[in-house]
Design an enzyme around this catalytic site. Sequence first.
Site, short mmCIF file in Angstrom:
data_model
loop_
_atom_site.label_atom_id
_atom_site.label_comp_id
_atom_site.label_asym_id
_atom_site.label_seq_id
_atom_site.Cartn_x
_atom_site.Cartn_y
_atom_site.Cartn_z
N GLN A 52 0.82 -1.22 0.00
CA GLN A 52 0.00 0.00 0.00
C GLN A 52 0.85 1.26 0.00
OE1 GLN A 52 -2.70 -1.31 3.38
NE2 GLN A 52 -4.05 -0.06 2.12
N CYS A 97 -10.68 0.30 3.45
CA CYS A 97 -9.26 0.15 3.13
C CYS A 97 -8.70 1.53 2.79
CB CYS A 97 -9.12 -0.78 1.93
SG CYS A 97 -7.42 -1.04 1.41
N LEU A 98 -7.52 1.84 3.30
CA LEU A 98 -6.92 3.15 3.02
C LEU A 98 -6.65 3.33 1.53
CD1 LEU A 98 -4.39 3.39 5.99
CD2 LEU A 98 -6.57 4.59 5.75
N HIS A 139 -7.23 -9.11 6.15
CA HIS A 139 -7.26 -8.04 5.16
C HIS A 139 -5.83 -7.64 4.75
CE1 HIS A 139 -9.00 -4.04 3.70
NE2 HIS A 139 -7.71 -3.81 3.71
N GLU A 140 -4.95 -7.50 5.75
CA GLU A 140 -3.58 -7.04 5.45
C GLU A 140 -2.77 -8.12 4.74
OE1 GLU A 140 -3.26 -3.98 5.59
OE2 GLU A 140 -4.94 -3.58 6.93
N HIS A 143 -3.43 -8.17 1.16
CA HIS A 143 -2.69 -7.15 0.39
C HIS A 143 -1.35 -7.70 -0.12
CE1 HIS A 143 -4.99 -3.46 0.49
NE2 HIS A 143 -5.13 -3.48 1.81
NI NI Z 1 -6.45 -2.34 2.94
#
Ligand code: NI
Length: 179
Positions: A52, A97-98, A139-140, A143
């Site tokens: 990210q 999510c960012l 979630h992470e 990624h």
């Molecule tokens: Ni995220």
Amino acid sequence: MTLLEIARLGHPVLITPAEPVRDPAEPEPQRLIDDMIETLEDAGGLGLAAPQVHRRLRLILARPLEEGQAREEVPPLVLIDPELELGEEDELAIEGCLSLPGLRGVVPRAKRVRYRGVDRHGRPLTGEAEGVFARILQHEVDHLDGILFLMRMPDLRYLAYEEEMEHLLAALETQGEQQ
Ligand code: NI
């Protein structure tokens, strides 16, 4: 420390699998970890994965949050080369999510997970998580494999802007009853 730019939906780094961290003790990963922590605190997120911030490394931050705790109170756990073992039971909840600012979606995740990896000093780190923390970890780690929460949604009708979240909550209750 430096605030890092967060990749947004559409950037290829978000759909590219990440590589293992060779030596977390090196100055470069250490600097990256510090910058990621600062970036996460600044953004007010629950977790952050290295892709990210445009770094294809298997490194995540996840706040070990329990129900009712304010996110600012819980410093993030640094987990390097994480692996998860998912429990059998799933639950639905709303995620954001960012990298997808403003969006929320209803995503099924395992209620409980076991995690293992190494900490920022290269020491083995293992544990169990449930609820919100288990969800953040899943979630992470997704990624790191180029997977975004959207791709985990069985029904894209339950994707919405944050301001419309009350409709999602109503949908979630209905789905919960059906399970
Ligand atoms: Ni995220």
